[in-house]
Design a protein around this motif. Structure first.
Motif, short mmCIF file in Angstrom:
data_model
loop_
_atom_site.label_atom_id
_atom_site.label_comp_id
_atom_site.label_asym_id
_atom_site.label_seq_id
_atom_site.Cartn_x
_atom_site.Cartn_y
_atom_site.Cartn_z
N LYS A 1 2.19 14.20 -16.26
CA LYS A 1 0.83 13.84 -15.85
C LYS A 1 0.79 12.39 -15.36
O LYS A 1 1.43 11.51 -15.94
N ALA A 2 0.03 12.16 -14.31
CA ALA A 2 -0.20 10.79 -13.82
C ALA A 2 -1.15 10.08 -14.78
O ALA A 2 -2.27 10.54 -15.03
N ILE A 3 -0.69 8.95 -15.36
CA ILE A 3 -1.50 8.25 -16.36
C ILE A 3 -1.80 6.79 -15.99
O ILE A 3 -2.67 6.16 -16.59
N ASN A 4 -1.09 6.26 -15.01
CA ASN A 4 -1.34 4.88 -14.58
C ASN A 4 -1.07 4.74 -13.09
O ASN A 4 -0.27 5.50 -12.52
N GLU A 5 -1.74 3.82 -12.47
CA GLU A 5 -1.41 3.47 -11.09
C GLU A 5 -1.37 1.96 -10.97
O GLU A 5 -2.09 1.24 -11.67
N LYS A 6 -0.53 1.48 -10.10
CA LYS A 6 -0.35 0.04 -9.94
C LYS A 6 -0.15 -0.25 -8.46
O LYS A 6 0.66 0.42 -7.79
N HIS A 7 -0.85 -1.23 -7.95
CA HIS A 7 -0.77 -1.57 -6.53
C HIS A 7 -0.43 -3.06 -6.42
O HIS A 7 -1.31 -3.92 -6.54
N THR A 8 0.84 -3.34 -6.21
CA THR A 8 1.29 -4.72 -6.06
C THR A 8 2.03 -4.82 -4.72
O THR A 8 1.43 -4.64 -3.67
N HIS A 9 3.31 -5.10 -4.78
CA HIS A 9 4.08 -5.12 -3.54
C HIS A 9 4.35 -3.69 -3.04
O HIS A 9 4.71 -3.49 -1.88
#
Length: 424
Positions: free
Chosen positions: A288-296
């Motif tokens: 399951k997708a539990i986190n998202e992160k948008h950096t580089h």
């Protein structure tokens, strides 16, 4: 070829209500159809036998399905031999293909009546010491060295592999074994991994068949069974084409009739020890997708990690990913799909083009039925997760429970700290 999950989003959600993600799931229908196709492809060879590579998927529930069709067990350790014994698979239904082998494991295999497949000529003495004398039926593993190629394509470089005996050693080994009372002889070789060419087995067979004839002529030892080992691959990437097992069987028959039959060896039995081919396409990791992160970059964090599937981290191996319920959605986003280990290679996909993923989406990671759960470990104190069988009638069954913290700390039971840990 296309990649289609064997469960729908609705079925996944039904299972998740009882068994939370992540988990490996296996398709009983696909496993049964595949093993029948293998035996059909080699039905021309009387006595053909598949020795399933237990290392690939060491789950007794799954191995038992293969046993129903006459498959034996290819084992490489005492614990794998123990699984075989627990299933009632003993005697000639065991092929023990190990390397750097502890002497007591030879003795245990011999107790079960299994066939010892020698990796090195020095193991003759070790087996003799372990068993009192050499068993009457044994096999030797061959490594010709150099490179193995089909037409102009180099498939692998067996000369760099730690397995098997040289040509000179294998001739000597059969002579010594014959002098020490061995009466039935086998031959084995594994020269390439995960091949997608229908020509691999026929080319390997031709090499081994020619060698078997030379050994008969020069040593006076008639090889009664030849193990083509594993090596038949699966198309992990949807752009790849699957092998045609029927064509492979026909190709082996052609060289069998060309080389062995004229040499008076038309009764040689063939064996395989497939693992990946038997199970990989019929298993998936559901997470399951539990986190998202948008950096580089754009990252999707899931609740599985390399503990559950090590191949992408270890080899950079490709495993296709389907977002259940979004099979028809446009793949327009580029994501790294990651686990939570403190290692930057804990990624199931890098720069993978996928549909837009929202938190709570269920990701189906394809082709984890072999070397998936089996290669797991406990780095960062992570626990291995459950295995589930999707049965032919659409129902599902837990075939290995998820590990608990108590399991993780169990080996501390010789210390006072154990009770504090498990009762914390």
């Amino acid at each position: 070829m296309s990649k289609t999950p064997f469960i729908t989003l609705d079925k996944a959600n039904e299972i998740i209500e009882k068994y939370p993600t992540p988990f490996h799931i296996y398709d009983e229908k696909g496993i049964r159809e595949n093993v029948k196709a293998l035996y059909d492809a080699f039905s021309w060879n009387e006595g053909f036998k598949e020795y399933f590579a237990v290392k690939a998927t060491p789950n007794p529930y799954l191995i038992k399905i293969l046993n129903e069709y006459g498959c034996g067990c290819d084992c490489s350790s005492k614990t794998e031999l123990m699984i075989s014994k627990a299933l009632g698979v003993t005697g000639d239904n065991i092929m023990f293909s190990s390397n750097d082998t502890p002497i007591e494991e030879f003795a245990y295999c011999n107790e079960l009546g299994g066939i010892i497949n020698l990796d090195d000529i020095t193991h003759i003495e070790a087996v003799e010491k372990a068993c009192g004398k050499l068993p009457e039926k044994m096999s030797c593993r061959y490594n010709p060295g150099g490179v193995f190629q089909i037409t102009n394509d180099i498939m692998d470089e067996p000369g760099d592999a730690k397995y098997g005996m040289t040509t000179e050693q294998i001739f000597a080994a059969y002579a010594v074994m014959k002098a020490k009372g061995v009466k039935e002889f086998g031959m084995h070789a594994f020269l390439s991994s995960n091949t997608l060419s229908d020509d691999y087995y026929p080319m390997l067979a031709k090499k081994l068949f020619k060698l078997a004839v030379k050994i008969k002529d020069q040593v006076g030892v008639k090889i009664s069974f030849i193990n083509l080992s594993g090596g038949i691959g699966i198309p992990y990437n949807p752009h790849d084409e699957a092998c045609d097992i029927k064509a492979i069987g026909e190709g082996v028959k052609e060289v069998y009739d060309e080389i062995l039959v004229p040499a008076g060896m038309g009764d040689v039995k063939l064996c395989t020890e497939l693992g990946r081919y038997m199970m990989a396409p019929f298993g998936a990791l559901v997470t399951k997708a539990i986190n998202e992160k948008h950096t580089h970059k754009d990252y999707i964090g899931v609740d599985a990690c390399a503990v559950d599937l090590m191949r992408p981290a270890m080899y950079g191996a490709y495993h296709h990913i389907t977002v259940l319920g979004k099979e028809e959605a446009k793949r327009k986003e580029f994501y790294d799909v990651t686990g939570s280990l403190c290692e930057n290679n804990d990624k199931f996909a890098v720069n993978r083009k996928l549909p837009t993923i929202e938190m709570g989406d269920i990701l189906y990671i394809h082709d984890t039925g072999a070397h998936g759960y089996a290669m797991g470990y406990n780095y960062n104190g992570k626990l291995k997760h459950a295995e589930i069988l999707l049965k032919e009638d659409g129902s599902f069954e837990l075939i290995r429970r998820a590990e608990t913290e108590k399991d993780y700390f169990a080996t501390f039971d010789c210390f006072d700290i154990y009770d504090k840990l498990i009762n914390a």
